[in-house]
Enzyme design. Structure first.
Site, PDB file in Angstrom:
ATOM      1  N   ASP A  13     -16.205 -75.062  -6.272  1.00 41.80           N
ATOM      2  CA  ASP A  13     -15.153 -74.215  -6.846  1.00 41.80           C
ATOM      3  C   ASP A  13     -13.859 -74.966  -7.134  1.00 41.80           C
ATOM      4  O   ASP A  13     -12.766 -74.387  -7.086  1.00 41.80           O
ATOM      5  CB  ASP A  13     -14.856 -73.008  -5.928  1.00 41.80           C
ATOM      6  N   GLY A  40     -21.104 -70.878  -9.676  1.00 43.22           N
ATOM      7  CA  GLY A  40     -20.343 -69.926 -10.489  1.00 43.22           C
ATOM      8  C   GLY A  40     -19.229 -70.718 -11.135  1.00 43.22           C
ATOM      9  O   GLY A  40     -18.277 -71.110 -10.461  1.00 43.22           O
ATOM     10  N   GLN A 220     -21.739 -77.084  -7.149  1.00 44.74           N
ATOM     11  CA  GLN A 220     -21.276 -77.271  -5.774  1.00 44.74           C
ATOM     12  C   GLN A 220     -20.312 -78.465  -5.683  1.00 44.74           C
ATOM     13  O   GLN A 220     -19.602 -78.713  -6.632  1.00 44.74           O
ATOM     14  CB  GLN A 220     -22.459 -77.431  -4.804  1.00 44.74           C
TER      15      GLN A 220
HETATM   16  P1  GDP Z   1     -16.200 -74.249 -10.298  1.00 44.08           P
HETATM   17  O1  GDP Z   1     -17.300 -73.634  -9.525  1.00 44.08           O
HETATM   18  O2  GDP Z   1     -15.835 -75.612  -9.795  1.00 44.08           O
HETATM   19  O3  GDP Z   1     -16.436 -74.243 -11.784  1.00 44.08           O
HETATM   20  O4  GDP Z   1     -14.899 -73.343 -10.053  1.00 44.08           O
HETATM   21  P2  GDP Z   1     -14.841 -71.735 -10.071  1.00 44.08           P
HETATM   22  O5  GDP Z   1     -14.885 -71.282 -11.467  1.00 44.08           O
HETATM   23  O6  GDP Z   1     -15.828 -71.157  -9.117  1.00 44.08           O
HETATM   24  O7  GDP Z   1     -13.450 -71.505  -9.394  1.00 44.08           O
HETATM   25  C1  GDP Z   1     -12.271 -71.980  -9.962  1.00 44.08           C
HETATM   26  C2  GDP Z   1     -11.354 -70.768 -10.251  1.00 44.08           C
HETATM   27  O8  GDP Z   1     -10.037 -71.214 -10.542  1.00 44.08           O
HETATM   28  C3  GDP Z   1     -11.782 -70.004 -11.487  1.00 44.08           C
HETATM   29  O9  GDP Z   1     -11.398 -68.659 -11.318  1.00 44.08           O
HETATM   30  C4  GDP Z   1     -10.991 -70.652 -12.603  1.00 44.08           C
HETATM   31  O10 GDP Z   1     -10.778 -69.784 -13.713  1.00 44.08           O
HETATM   32  C5  GDP Z   1      -9.698 -70.939 -11.897  1.00 44.08           C
HETATM   33  N1  GDP Z   1      -8.965 -72.135 -12.339  1.00 44.08           N
HETATM   34  C6  GDP Z   1      -9.449 -73.337 -12.748  1.00 44.08           C
HETATM   35  N2  GDP Z   1      -8.428 -74.212 -12.917  1.00 44.08           N
HETATM   36  C7  GDP Z   1      -7.299 -73.539 -12.625  1.00 44.08           C
HETATM   37  C8  GDP Z   1      -5.919 -73.919 -12.559  1.00 44.08           C
HETATM   38  O11 GDP Z   1      -5.525 -75.047 -12.819  1.00 44.08           O
HETATM   39  N3  GDP Z   1      -5.035 -72.953 -12.158  1.00 44.08           N
HETATM   40  C9  GDP Z   1      -5.427 -71.682 -11.847  1.00 44.08           C
HETATM   41  N4  GDP Z   1      -4.509 -70.823 -11.456  1.00 44.08           N
HETATM   42  N5  GDP Z   1      -6.715 -71.297 -11.879  1.00 44.08           N
HETATM   43  C10 GDP Z   1      -7.627 -72.231 -12.239  1.00 44.08           C
HETATM   44  P1  IMO Z   2     -20.004 -73.961  -7.537  1.00 43.34           P
HETATM   45  O1  IMO Z   2     -20.896 -74.750  -8.451  1.00 43.34           O
HETATM   46  C1  IMO Z   2     -18.958 -72.976  -3.433  1.00 43.34           C
HETATM   47  C2  IMO Z   2     -22.267 -72.769  -0.566  1.00 43.34           C
HETATM   48  C3  IMO Z   2     -22.615 -71.414   0.036  1.00 43.34           C
HETATM   49  C4  IMO Z   2     -23.128 -71.851   1.394  1.00 43.34           C
HETATM   50  C5  IMO Z   2     -23.860 -73.154   1.087  1.00 43.34           C
HETATM   51  C6  IMO Z   2     -25.359 -73.001   0.928  1.00 43.34           C
HETATM   52  O2  IMO Z   2     -19.487 -72.710  -8.094  1.00 43.34           O
HETATM   53  O3  IMO Z   2     -18.944 -74.860  -6.979  1.00 43.34           O
HETATM   54  P2  IMO Z   2     -26.874 -71.977  -1.016  1.00 43.34           P
HETATM   55  O4  IMO Z   2     -26.904 -70.611  -1.614  1.00 43.34           O
HETATM   56  O5  IMO Z   2     -26.555 -73.074  -1.989  1.00 43.34           O
HETATM   57  O6  IMO Z   2     -28.099 -72.288  -0.195  1.00 43.34           O
HETATM   58  O7  IMO Z   2     -25.652 -71.929   0.043  1.00 43.34           O
HETATM   59  O8  IMO Z   2     -23.307 -73.636  -0.124  1.00 43.34           O
HETATM   60  N1  IMO Z   2     -22.259 -72.803  -2.042  1.00 43.34           N
HETATM   61  C7  IMO Z   2     -21.147 -72.883  -2.789  1.00 43.34           C
HETATM   62  N2  IMO Z   2     -19.851 -72.865  -2.421  1.00 43.34           N
HETATM   63  N3  IMO Z   2     -19.294 -73.135  -4.726  1.00 43.34           N
HETATM   64  C8  IMO Z   2     -20.596 -73.198  -5.090  1.00 43.34           C
HETATM   65  O9  IMO Z   2     -20.985 -73.518  -6.346  1.00 43.34           O
HETATM   66  C9  IMO Z   2     -21.597 -73.006  -4.122  1.00 43.34           C
HETATM   67  N4  IMO Z   2     -22.950 -72.976  -4.145  1.00 43.34           N
HETATM   68  C10 IMO Z   2     -23.344 -72.863  -2.872  1.00 43.34           C
HETATM   69  O10 IMO Z   2     -21.463 -70.592   0.119  1.00 43.34           O
HETATM   70  O11 IMO Z   2     -22.036 -72.164   2.234  1.00 43.34           O
HETATM   71 MG    MG Z   3     -17.681 -71.873  -8.467  1.00 43.69          MG
END
Ligand code: GDP
Ligand code: IMO
Ligand code: MG
Length: 427
Positions: A13, A40, A220
């Site tokens: 994330d 996600g 991840q």
């Molecule tokens: P990923 O799994 O690494 O693609 O990250 P996610 O999408 O799960 O989580 C990142 C969250 O932060 C999302 O809701 C993005 O829209 C948001 N986001 C990404 N970059 C920025 C930023 O620079 N500032 C803010 N406020 N939100 C951001």
């Molecule tokens: P993105 O790509 C954050 C975490 C789960 C759990 C562990 C194992 O959005 O960064 P799993 O379902 O993979 O067997 O769960 O890994 N986890 C993540 N945490 N971002 C993700 O993906 C994750 N995908 C799995 O919360 O701790």
């Molecule tokens: Mg994510």
């Protein structure tokens, strides 16, 4: 060969989806190489937000082709839902998305097994998407690959064998129900999946032979890596850059450069050690400001300070040469800003992430406090636009990590991103 791997340098994330989408303007291919719909990845363009789980983040620009590599575990039903969502919002997917014939398939019984195991005392807080059980079947050599899924007789045989292997854990009634459900959904899912299937490793080799630009998108993050993360509180694949070769079918010599995505603080979803986790009073404020809720499960993310020993080990293991720093805007208003420079454990200072689970649990961060900054950073469009204290924080980070921050993100949307250097990112 122009291959750039983008990896999450923390616990996931970090904003990989946003950064991969930003870079994919200049890419010919974008490739997911591990994980599944546990990921996600959020992309915000023109006020519209897309949450991608399996489809690479290059799909939202019209130029790149997108591949789901052999190292990914694919839930056909989840993929169908995602393709429908994208098509419903006007994104062309057909002819631009290719799924490896060698990728393993997540079936409903994998999800059932994930639920059974997470209900016990060994829970690790998984996403309950069946990821671990599917990779287990792959390693145990009883998995169903996409190529097998497309052949009805082979599929039926393999599925029955898998059910007998897991019958004790699933129970007789569950086996009967899951079998029925799987077979009922099968014809439709097979018809859906077939047009997307290809030998993606071969397609990528062709692309590289004509000097096409390939962007590898990890899911991840480094600390959720099966080998290098906080085992056993990890995912069941290898998000580190080494995983890109195995999971896409490319030789290590094909990778030119690795970009690490780092959030300006740290988050983690699920259970497991988190040395720099903040007290809830402060965490709650950052969680609300940064909307730190899982893009896949909606769970509140745990929040911590930036952790240099953790980042040093991520940089070392993946050969990260450059960084993209996200969510600097979210830190605005936090004063002081803390960063962990080392851990103290058993009277010693540690500068790298420890291997033992006891050390991971007991290590205490040594913090450095830095002056915070205030104001709305979300309209900054260059490094010079940032408040002085924010610029100093970024420069300090670069010198501590010996790694340049070449992209800064100050908001969720595409425009809220700037580069700090010109020149090609593709090595
Ligand atoms: P990923 O799994 O690494 O693609 O990250 P996610 O999408 O799960 O989580 C990142 C969250 O932060 C999302 O809701 C993005 O829209 C948001 N986001 C990404 N970059 C920025 C930023 O620079 N500032 C803010 N406020 N939100 C951001
Ligand atoms: P993105 O790509 C954050 C975490 C789960 C759990 C562990 C194992 O959005 O960064 P799993 O379902 O993979 O067997 O769960 O890994 N986890 C993540 N945490 N971002 C993700 O993906 C994750 N995908 C799995 O919360 O701790
Ligand atoms: Mg994510």
């Amino acid at each position: 060969m122009p291959v750039l791997t983008v990896i999450g340098a923390q616990w996931g994330d970090e904003g990989k989806g946003k950064i991969v989408h930003y870079l994919s303007q200049g890419a010919d291919w974008v490739v997911r190489y591990q994980g599944g719909d546990n990921a996600g990845h959020t992309v915000v363009i023109g006020g519209e937000s897309f949450a991608l789980h399996l489809v690479p983040s290059g799909i939202l620009f019209s130029r790149p082709r997108n591949a789901i590599g052999n190292g990914v575990v694919v839930n056909p039903s989840a993929l169908q839902g995602e393709v429908r969502m994208l098509e419903g919002r006007g994104i062309r997917v057909r002819g631009r998305l290719f799924v490896s014939l060698r990728a393993h398939v997540i079936l409903p019984y994998h999800i059932a097994l994930d639920r059974v195991r997470e209900g016990g005392c060994d829970a690790i807080g998984t996403t309950l998407k069946g990821i671990g059980p599917c990779y287990e079947d792959k390693v145990a050599r009883r998995g169903v690959r996409v190529a097998d899924f497309l052949e009805p007789e082979t599929f039926r045989e393999l599925m029955c064998a898998a059910f007998s292997a897991h019958s004790a854990e699933l129970g007789r009634l569950s086996v009967a129900r899951l079998k029925r459900e799987t077979l009922a959904a099968y014809p439709g899912l097979r018809r859906f999946l077939e047009p997307f299937c290809a030998d993606t490793g071969w397609l990528l080799a062709q692309a590289l032979s004509t000097k096409r630009r390939v962007l590898m998108e990890s899911a991840q993050g480094a600390m959720l890596d099966l080998d290098h993360g906080t085992y056993p509180f990890v995912t069941s694949s290898n998000p580190i850059s080494g995983g890109a070769c195995v999971g896409a079918g490319l030789p290590p010599t094909a990778i030119d450069a690795v970009l690490g995505v780092v959030k300006a603080y740290t988050t983690r979803v699920g259970l497991g050690p988190f040395p720099t986790e903040m007290p809830e009073r402060l965490a709650g404020r950052i969680r609300e400001k940064g909307r730190e809720y899982g893009a896949t499960t909606g769970r509140p993310r745990r929040i911590g300070w930036l952790d240099l020993p953790q980042l040093r080990s991520a940089i070392r293991v993946s050969g990260i040469g450059r960084l993209a720093l996200t969510k600097l805007d979210t830190l605005s208003g936090t004063d002081p800003i803390r960063a962990c420079t080392a851990y103290r454990w058993k009277g010693r200072l540690l500068y790298d992430f420890p291997a033992s689970r006891r050390a991971q649990r007991e290590a205490r961060p040594v913090y450095r406090d830095m002056p915070g900054f205030s104001g709305d950073l979300s309209s900054c469009r260059s490094f010079a636009d940032l408040p002085g204290a924010a610029r100093r924080y970024v420069r300090w980070l670069e010198s501590e990590l010996r790694c340049p921050v070449i992209i800064v993100s100050v908001g969720a949307s595409h425009e809220q991103t700037f580069r700090r250097s010109d020149g090609s990112l593709w090595g």
